[in-house]
Design an enzyme around this catalytic site. Sequence first.
Site, short mmCIF file in Angstrom:
data_model
loop_
_atom_site.label_atom_id
_atom_site.label_comp_id
_atom_site.label_asym_id
_atom_site.label_seq_id
_atom_site.Cartn_x
_atom_site.Cartn_y
_atom_site.Cartn_z
CG HIS A 94 -46.62 -4.19 54.81
ND1 HIS A 94 -45.56 -3.35 54.60
CD2 HIS A 94 -46.21 -5.42 54.37
CE1 HIS A 94 -44.56 -4.01 54.06
NE2 HIS A 94 -44.93 -5.26 53.90
CG ASP B 230 -45.91 -0.53 51.99
OD1 ASP B 230 -46.53 -0.14 53.01
OD2 ASP B 230 -44.70 -0.31 51.83
#
Length: 410
Positions: free
Chosen positions: A252, A229
Amino acid sequence: MPPPSPPPLLSTFSVLDYGAVGDGTTDDTKAFAAAWSLACTAGASTVLVPVSYVFLVGPITFTGDSCVSNMIFQVDGTILADAGSTAWRSGVVMQWLEFENVRGLTIQGCGTVDGQGSHWWSGGSVAGDAEMVTEEKSLGQDLKELDSDRVGTSNRPTAVRVFQSASITVTGITIRNSPRFHLTLDTCHGVEVHDVAVSSPGDSPNTDGIHLAGSVGVSIHHTTIACGDDCISIQDGCSDVFIRSVHCGPGHGISIGGLGKGGASAAVSDVTVQDVTLNQTMTGVRIKTWQGGSGSVKNVRFSGVRVSAVKTPIVIDQYYCDHTTCANQTSAVTVAGVAYQGVAGTYTERPVYLACADAAPCAGIHLADIQLAPVDDGGYHLHGPFCWKVYGDEVRPVEPPVNCLLAGAP
Protein backbone atom coordinates in the site's frame (compact mmCIF):
# COMPACT_ATOMS: atom_id res chain seq x y z
CA MET A 1 52.86 4.52 20.38
CA PRO A 2 51.64 1.12 21.55
CA PRO A 3 49.33 -0.73 19.11
CA PRO A 4 45.60 -0.36 19.77
CA SER A 5 44.01 -2.97 21.95
CA PRO A 6 42.22 -5.71 19.98
CA PRO A 7 38.45 -5.82 20.21
CA PRO A 8 37.09 -8.23 22.80
CA LEU A 9 36.51 -11.78 21.61
CA LEU A 10 32.85 -12.55 21.18
CA SER A 11 31.40 -15.68 22.70
CA THR A 12 29.04 -17.63 20.45
CA PHE A 13 26.09 -19.57 21.83
CA SER A 14 24.58 -21.86 19.21
CA VAL A 15 21.01 -22.92 19.88
CA LEU A 16 22.06 -26.44 18.89
CA ASP A 17 24.20 -26.60 22.03
CA TYR A 18 21.17 -25.97 24.23
CA GLY A 19 18.83 -28.65 22.95
CA ALA A 20 17.57 -27.31 19.61
CA VAL A 21 16.96 -30.03 17.01
CA GLY A 22 16.36 -27.93 13.91
CA ASP A 23 14.23 -30.46 12.06
CA GLY A 24 11.28 -28.12 11.49
CA THR A 25 8.89 -30.20 13.60
CA THR A 26 10.42 -30.31 17.11
CA ASP A 27 9.63 -27.34 19.38
CA ASP A 28 12.96 -25.52 19.86
CA THR A 29 11.61 -22.57 21.88
CA LYS A 30 13.28 -23.55 25.17
CA ALA A 31 16.66 -23.95 23.47
CA PHE A 32 16.42 -20.41 22.06
CA ALA A 33 15.55 -19.06 25.50
CA ALA A 34 18.46 -20.87 27.14
CA ALA A 35 21.01 -19.71 24.56
CA TRP A 36 19.87 -16.10 24.92
CA SER A 37 19.91 -16.20 28.71
CA LEU A 38 23.48 -17.47 28.90
CA ALA A 39 24.71 -15.16 26.13
CA CYS A 40 23.32 -12.19 28.05
CA THR A 41 25.36 -12.90 31.14
CA ALA A 42 28.52 -13.49 29.10
CA GLY A 43 28.35 -10.03 27.56
CA ALA A 44 28.92 -8.85 23.99
CA SER A 45 27.96 -12.29 22.76
CA THR A 46 26.30 -13.94 19.76
CA VAL A 47 23.27 -16.20 19.74
CA LEU A 48 23.70 -18.35 16.64
CA VAL A 49 20.87 -19.82 14.60
CA PRO A 50 23.03 -21.98 12.32
CA VAL A 51 22.63 -22.47 8.60
CA SER A 52 21.01 -25.60 7.09
CA TYR A 53 18.57 -26.08 9.97
CA VAL A 54 14.88 -25.22 10.37
CA PHE A 55 13.90 -24.32 13.92
CA LEU A 56 10.27 -24.44 15.02
CA VAL A 57 9.77 -21.73 17.64
CA GLY A 58 6.73 -20.51 19.53
CA PRO A 59 6.22 -16.98 20.93
CA ILE A 60 9.26 -15.85 22.90
CA THR A 61 10.60 -12.64 24.43
CA PHE A 62 14.34 -12.02 24.49
CA THR A 63 14.71 -9.53 27.31
CA GLY A 64 17.76 -7.38 27.81
CA ASP A 65 17.17 -6.69 31.50
CA SER A 66 20.20 -8.78 32.52
CA CYS A 67 22.19 -8.35 29.29
CA VAL A 68 25.49 -6.62 28.81
CA SER A 69 25.32 -4.26 25.81
CA ASN A 70 25.99 -5.27 22.23
CA MET A 71 24.24 -8.57 21.68
CA ILE A 72 24.17 -10.22 18.25
CA PHE A 73 21.31 -12.44 17.12
CA GLN A 74 22.78 -14.25 14.12
CA VAL A 75 20.13 -15.82 11.89
CA ASP A 76 21.74 -18.01 9.23
CA GLY A 77 19.21 -20.84 9.27
CA THR A 78 15.40 -20.68 9.19
CA ILE A 79 13.17 -19.85 12.14
CA LEU A 80 9.65 -21.15 11.61
CA ALA A 81 6.66 -19.92 13.63
CA ASP A 82 4.91 -22.68 15.54
CA ALA A 83 1.36 -21.99 14.40
CA GLY A 84 0.12 -24.82 16.61
CA SER A 85 1.54 -23.44 19.86
CA THR A 86 -1.03 -23.38 22.65
CA ALA A 87 0.26 -19.94 23.68
CA TRP A 88 -1.67 -18.30 20.84
CA ARG A 89 -4.96 -19.53 22.25
CA SER A 90 -4.74 -17.13 25.19
CA GLY A 91 -5.57 -14.24 22.90
CA VAL A 92 -3.09 -11.98 24.72
CA VAL A 93 0.14 -12.96 22.92
CA MET A 94 0.61 -10.40 20.15
CA GLN A 95 4.28 -10.94 19.27
CA TRP A 96 6.21 -13.91 17.98
CA LEU A 97 9.91 -13.02 18.29
CA GLU A 98 10.22 -10.06 20.64
CA PHE A 99 13.37 -8.24 21.79
CA GLU A 100 12.73 -6.00 24.77
CA ASN A 101 14.90 -3.53 26.70
CA VAL A 102 18.09 -4.31 24.83
CA ARG A 103 20.86 -1.75 24.40
CA GLY A 104 23.11 -2.47 21.48
CA LEU A 105 21.35 -5.21 19.48
CA THR A 106 22.23 -6.50 16.03
CA ILE A 107 19.88 -8.91 14.27
CA GLN A 108 21.74 -10.13 11.21
CA GLY A 109 22.50 -13.05 8.93
CA CYS A 110 21.60 -14.67 5.66
CA GLY A 111 18.72 -16.72 7.06
CA THR A 112 14.93 -16.48 7.11
CA VAL A 113 12.26 -15.73 9.67
CA ASP A 114 9.06 -17.39 8.42
CA GLY A 115 5.84 -16.49 10.23
CA GLN A 116 3.66 -19.10 8.46
CA GLY A 117 1.03 -16.40 8.18
CA SER A 118 -1.38 -18.38 6.03
CA HIS A 119 -2.46 -20.26 9.17
CA TRP A 120 -3.79 -16.95 10.51
CA TRP A 121 -4.89 -15.30 7.27
CA SER A 122 -7.29 -18.13 6.50
CA GLY A 123 -9.07 -17.41 9.78
CA GLY A 124 -10.46 -14.12 8.46
CA SER A 125 -11.71 -12.74 5.22
CA VAL A 126 -8.72 -11.57 3.22
CA ALA A 127 -10.99 -9.82 0.75
CA GLY A 128 -12.73 -8.02 3.60
CA ASP A 129 -9.47 -7.12 5.30
CA ALA A 130 -7.74 -5.51 2.35
CA GLU A 131 -7.88 -1.75 2.05
CA MET A 132 -10.42 -0.70 -0.54
CA VAL A 133 -10.76 2.48 -2.55
CA THR A 134 -14.10 3.96 -3.50
CA GLU A 135 -14.85 7.02 -5.58
CA GLU A 136 -16.16 10.56 -5.10
CA LYS A 137 -17.21 10.73 -1.46
CA SER A 138 -18.57 13.94 0.05
CA LEU A 139 -16.14 16.58 1.31
CA GLY A 140 -13.56 15.36 -1.13
CA GLN A 141 -13.30 11.87 0.34
CA ASP A 142 -12.72 9.99 -2.90
CA LEU A 143 -9.98 7.90 -1.31
CA LYS A 144 -11.70 5.87 1.38
CA GLU A 145 -10.22 2.80 3.02
CA LEU A 146 -11.41 -0.19 4.93
CA ASP A 147 -8.54 -0.75 7.31
CA SER A 148 -7.40 -4.36 7.44
CA ASP A 149 -7.11 -4.12 11.23
CA ARG A 150 -10.86 -4.62 11.55
CA VAL A 151 -11.56 -8.17 10.47
CA GLY A 152 -9.91 -11.34 11.64
CA THR A 153 -6.71 -9.68 12.80
CA SER A 154 -7.05 -9.32 16.56
CA ASN A 155 -5.10 -12.45 17.45
CA ARG A 156 -2.51 -12.36 14.69
CA PRO A 157 1.02 -11.76 15.99
CA THR A 158 3.78 -9.52 14.69
CA ALA A 159 6.72 -11.59 13.45
CA VAL A 160 9.62 -9.57 14.91
CA ARG A 161 9.20 -6.75 17.41
CA VAL A 162 11.94 -4.67 19.02
CA PHE A 163 10.56 -2.77 22.01
CA GLN A 164 12.03 -0.06 24.25
CA SER A 165 15.54 -0.61 22.95
CA ALA A 166 18.42 1.51 21.69
CA SER A 167 21.24 1.23 19.16
CA ILE A 168 19.52 -1.36 16.99
CA THR A 169 20.70 -2.80 13.66
CA VAL A 170 18.71 -5.23 11.52
CA THR A 171 20.48 -6.41 8.38
CA GLY A 172 20.70 -9.24 5.87
CA ILE A 173 17.77 -11.36 6.98
CA THR A 174 14.54 -12.23 5.17
CA ILE A 175 11.23 -11.95 7.02
CA ARG A 176 8.36 -13.58 5.20
CA ASN A 177 4.71 -14.50 5.60
CA SER A 178 4.16 -12.75 8.91
CA PRO A 179 0.70 -13.25 10.41
CA ARG A 180 0.56 -9.46 10.92
CA PHE A 181 3.34 -6.83 10.80
CA HIS A 182 6.70 -8.22 9.72
CA LEU A 183 9.09 -5.96 11.66
CA THR A 184 7.95 -3.53 14.36
CA LEU A 185 10.26 -0.99 16.00
CA ASP A 186 8.38 0.35 19.00
CA THR A 187 9.76 3.02 21.35
CA CYS A 188 13.32 2.64 20.09
CA HIS A 189 16.15 5.13 19.69
CA GLY A 190 18.93 4.86 17.13
CA VAL A 191 17.85 2.25 14.56
CA GLU A 192 19.31 1.15 11.24
CA VAL A 193 17.58 -1.35 8.96
CA HIS A 194 19.35 -2.21 5.72
CA ASP A 195 19.65 -4.97 3.14
CA VAL A 196 16.58 -6.68 4.54
CA ALA A 197 13.94 -8.47 2.45
CA VAL A 198 10.28 -8.63 3.48
CA SER A 199 7.96 -10.90 1.53
CA SER A 200 4.29 -11.81 1.80
CA PRO A 201 1.41 -11.94 -0.71
CA GLY A 202 -0.21 -8.71 -1.81
CA ASP A 203 -3.58 -9.83 -0.43
CA SER A 204 -2.29 -10.87 3.00
CA PRO A 205 -4.23 -8.74 5.53
CA ASN A 206 -2.53 -6.04 7.62
CA THR A 207 0.95 -7.36 6.94
CA ASP A 208 2.88 -4.08 7.13
CA GLY A 209 6.51 -4.51 6.13
CA ILE A 210 8.23 -2.24 8.65
CA HIS A 211 6.10 -0.57 11.31
CA LEU A 212 7.54 2.36 13.30
CA ALA A 213 5.95 3.60 16.51
CA GLY A 214 7.37 6.09 19.01
CA SER A 215 10.87 5.71 17.58
CA VAL A 216 13.50 8.40 17.05
CA GLY A 217 16.55 8.34 14.82
CA VAL A 218 15.60 5.63 12.33
CA SER A 219 17.37 4.86 9.04
CA ILE A 220 15.92 2.35 6.57
CA HIS A 221 17.79 1.78 3.33
CA HIS A 222 18.59 -0.73 0.57
CA THR A 223 15.62 -2.87 1.51
CA THR A 224 12.97 -4.67 -0.56
CA ILE A 225 9.42 -5.01 0.75
CA ALA A 226 6.48 -6.94 -0.69
CA CYS A 227 3.44 -7.22 1.56
CA GLY A 228 -0.32 -6.80 1.89
CA ASP A 229 -0.37 -3.41 3.59
CA ASP A 230 1.97 -0.42 4.04
CA CYS A 231 5.52 -1.26 3.07
CA ILE A 232 6.66 1.20 5.73
CA SER A 233 4.25 2.65 8.28
CA ILE A 234 5.28 5.62 10.44
CA GLN A 235 3.15 6.18 13.51
CA ASP A 236 2.79 8.56 16.44
CA GLY A 237 5.95 9.68 18.24
CA CYS A 238 8.34 9.11 15.35
CA SER A 239 10.90 11.72 14.34
CA ASP A 240 14.22 11.91 12.52
CA VAL A 241 13.27 9.11 10.12
CA PHE A 242 15.35 8.67 6.97
CA ILE A 243 14.24 6.25 4.23
CA ARG A 244 16.15 5.74 1.00
CA SER A 245 16.79 3.12 -1.67
CA VAL A 246 13.72 1.10 -0.74
CA HIS A 247 11.70 -0.93 -3.26
CA CYS A 248 8.04 -1.43 -2.41
CA GLY A 249 5.53 -3.65 -4.16
CA PRO A 250 3.09 -5.18 -3.89
CA GLY A 251 1.72 -3.23 -0.94
CA HIS A 252 0.00 0.00 0.00
CA GLY A 253 3.02 2.29 -0.28
CA ILE A 254 5.01 4.28 2.27
CA SER A 255 2.69 5.89 4.80
CA ILE A 256 2.67 8.27 7.73
CA GLY A 257 -0.33 7.36 9.89
CA GLY A 258 -3.22 6.85 10.37
CA LEU A 259 -2.85 9.36 13.19
CA GLY A 260 -5.35 10.71 15.70
CA LYS A 261 -7.69 7.74 15.99
CA GLY A 262 -10.33 8.09 18.69
CA GLY A 263 -9.45 11.74 19.30
CA ALA A 264 -5.86 10.93 20.20
CA SER A 265 -3.02 13.42 19.94
CA ALA A 266 -0.22 12.42 17.60
CA ALA A 267 3.05 13.93 16.43
CA VAL A 268 5.37 12.96 13.57
CA SER A 269 8.19 15.21 12.35
CA ASP A 270 11.36 15.35 10.31
CA VAL A 271 10.78 12.49 7.90
CA THR A 272 12.78 12.15 4.67
CA VAL A 273 11.94 9.63 1.97
CA GLN A 274 14.21 9.65 -1.07
CA ASP A 275 15.21 7.50 -4.02
CA VAL A 276 12.47 4.91 -3.57
CA THR A 277 10.55 2.84 -6.11
CA LEU A 278 6.95 1.68 -5.84
CA ASN A 279 5.53 -0.88 -8.22
CA GLN A 280 1.82 -1.66 -8.52
CA THR A 281 1.01 -0.38 -5.04
CA MET A 282 -2.24 1.15 -3.80
CA THR A 283 -0.64 4.49 -2.97
CA GLY A 284 2.83 5.86 -3.41
CA VAL A 285 3.77 8.22 -0.57
CA ARG A 286 0.92 9.01 1.80
CA ILE A 287 -0.08 10.91 4.95
CA LYS A 288 -3.33 9.78 6.56
CA THR A 289 -5.08 11.13 9.67
CA TRP A 290 -8.40 10.60 11.38
CA GLN A 291 -10.98 13.29 11.98
CA GLY A 292 -11.22 14.34 15.62
CA GLY A 293 -7.54 13.92 16.43
CA SER A 294 -4.98 16.56 17.39
CA GLY A 295 -1.24 17.11 17.07
CA SER A 296 0.82 17.59 13.95
CA VAL A 297 2.74 16.17 11.01
CA LYS A 298 5.50 18.55 9.94
CA ASN A 299 8.80 18.78 8.09
CA VAL A 300 8.32 15.91 5.66
CA ARG A 301 10.19 15.57 2.37
CA PHE A 302 9.57 13.08 -0.43
CA SER A 303 12.10 13.18 -3.29
CA GLY A 304 13.27 10.88 -6.05
CA VAL A 305 10.08 8.81 -5.93
CA ARG A 306 9.60 6.47 -8.89
CA VAL A 307 6.18 4.89 -9.36
CA SER A 308 4.95 2.25 -11.79
CA ALA A 309 1.23 1.49 -12.18
CA VAL A 310 0.50 2.93 -8.72
CA LYS A 311 -3.16 3.68 -8.09
CA THR A 312 -2.60 7.11 -6.45
CA PRO A 313 1.06 8.18 -6.13
CA ILE A 314 0.69 11.31 -3.90
CA VAL A 315 -1.83 11.28 -1.05
CA ILE A 316 -2.75 13.40 1.96
CA ASP A 317 -6.00 12.13 3.46
CA GLN A 318 -7.31 13.82 6.61
CA TYR A 319 -10.60 11.93 6.30
CA TYR A 320 -9.13 8.50 6.93
CA CYS A 321 -11.78 6.03 8.12
CA ASP A 322 -11.82 2.25 8.48
CA HIS A 323 -15.61 1.97 8.42
CA THR A 324 -18.14 2.43 5.65
CA THR A 325 -18.98 5.85 7.12
CA CYS A 326 -17.46 8.00 9.86
CA ALA A 327 -19.00 11.04 11.57
CA ASN A 328 -17.58 14.41 10.53
CA GLN A 329 -15.56 16.11 13.28
CA THR A 330 -13.94 19.52 13.39
CA SER A 331 -10.58 18.93 15.06
CA ALA A 332 -7.71 17.37 13.13
CA VAL A 333 -4.02 16.50 13.20
CA THR A 334 -2.45 19.41 11.35
CA VAL A 335 -0.25 18.79 8.31
CA ALA A 336 2.34 21.43 7.40
CA GLY A 337 5.65 21.69 5.61
CA VAL A 338 5.43 18.75 3.21
CA ALA A 339 7.52 18.77 0.03
CA TYR A 340 7.22 16.50 -2.99
CA GLN A 341 10.11 16.83 -5.42
CA GLY A 342 11.00 14.54 -8.28
CA VAL A 343 7.98 12.22 -8.30
CA ALA A 344 7.67 10.45 -11.65
CA GLY A 345 6.07 7.44 -13.28
CA THR A 346 2.63 6.03 -14.02
CA TYR A 347 -0.68 5.82 -12.18
CA THR A 348 -3.88 3.86 -12.68
CA GLU A 349 -6.52 6.05 -11.01
CA ARG A 350 -5.49 9.54 -9.86
CA PRO A 351 -2.06 11.22 -9.80
CA VAL A 352 -2.53 13.48 -6.76
CA TYR A 353 -5.09 13.37 -3.96
CA LEU A 354 -4.86 16.06 -1.24
CA ALA A 355 -7.91 16.11 1.07
CA CYS A 356 -7.38 18.32 4.11
CA ALA A 357 -9.63 19.32 6.99
CA ASP A 358 -11.92 22.36 6.92
CA ALA A 359 -10.87 23.42 10.41
CA ALA A 360 -7.18 22.61 9.93
CA PRO A 361 -6.18 23.11 6.30
CA CYS A 362 -2.85 21.76 5.11
CA ALA A 363 -0.15 24.44 4.82
CA GLY A 364 3.20 24.67 3.10
CA ILE A 365 2.57 21.87 0.60
CA HIS A 366 5.24 22.12 -2.09
CA LEU A 367 5.17 20.31 -5.44
CA ALA A 368 8.15 20.43 -7.81
CA ASP A 369 9.27 18.34 -10.76
CA ILE A 370 6.22 16.09 -10.74
CA GLN A 371 5.82 14.02 -13.90
CA LEU A 372 3.00 11.52 -13.66
CA ALA A 373 1.19 9.91 -16.57
CA PRO A 374 -1.63 7.37 -16.75
CA VAL A 375 -0.76 3.79 -17.57
CA ASP A 376 -1.07 3.28 -21.29
CA ASP A 377 -4.08 1.00 -20.98
CA GLY A 378 -7.64 1.97 -21.72
CA GLY A 379 -9.03 -0.33 -19.05
CA TYR A 380 -8.61 2.11 -16.14
CA HIS A 381 -11.12 4.72 -14.94
CA LEU A 382 -8.95 7.80 -14.54
CA HIS A 383 -9.38 11.02 -12.55
CA GLY A 384 -7.47 14.29 -12.42
CA PRO A 385 -5.68 15.80 -9.41
CA PHE A 386 -7.88 16.58 -6.40
CA CYS A 387 -7.41 19.17 -3.62
CA TRP A 388 -9.49 20.29 -0.68
CA LYS A 389 -8.30 23.02 1.72
CA VAL A 390 -4.67 22.73 0.64
CA TYR A 391 -2.34 25.76 0.76
CA GLY A 392 0.93 25.52 -1.08
CA ASP A 393 2.73 26.05 -4.34
CA GLU A 394 4.09 24.21 -7.34
CA VAL A 395 7.30 24.70 -9.27
CA ARG A 396 7.17 23.54 -12.87
CA PRO A 397 7.27 21.04 -14.29
CA VAL A 398 4.21 19.62 -12.57
CA GLU A 399 2.39 17.23 -14.86
CA PRO A 400 -0.50 17.05 -14.73
CA PRO A 401 -0.82 20.56 -13.25
CA VAL A 402 -2.28 20.69 -9.74
CA ASN A 403 -4.31 23.85 -10.22
CA CYS A 404 -6.41 23.33 -7.12
CA LEU A 405 -3.71 24.44 -4.63
CA LEU A 406 -4.58 27.60 -2.66
CA ALA A 407 -1.95 30.33 -2.51
CA GLY A 408 -0.56 31.81 0.67
CA ALA A 409 -1.30 30.54 4.17
CA PRO A 410 -4.57 29.44 5.81
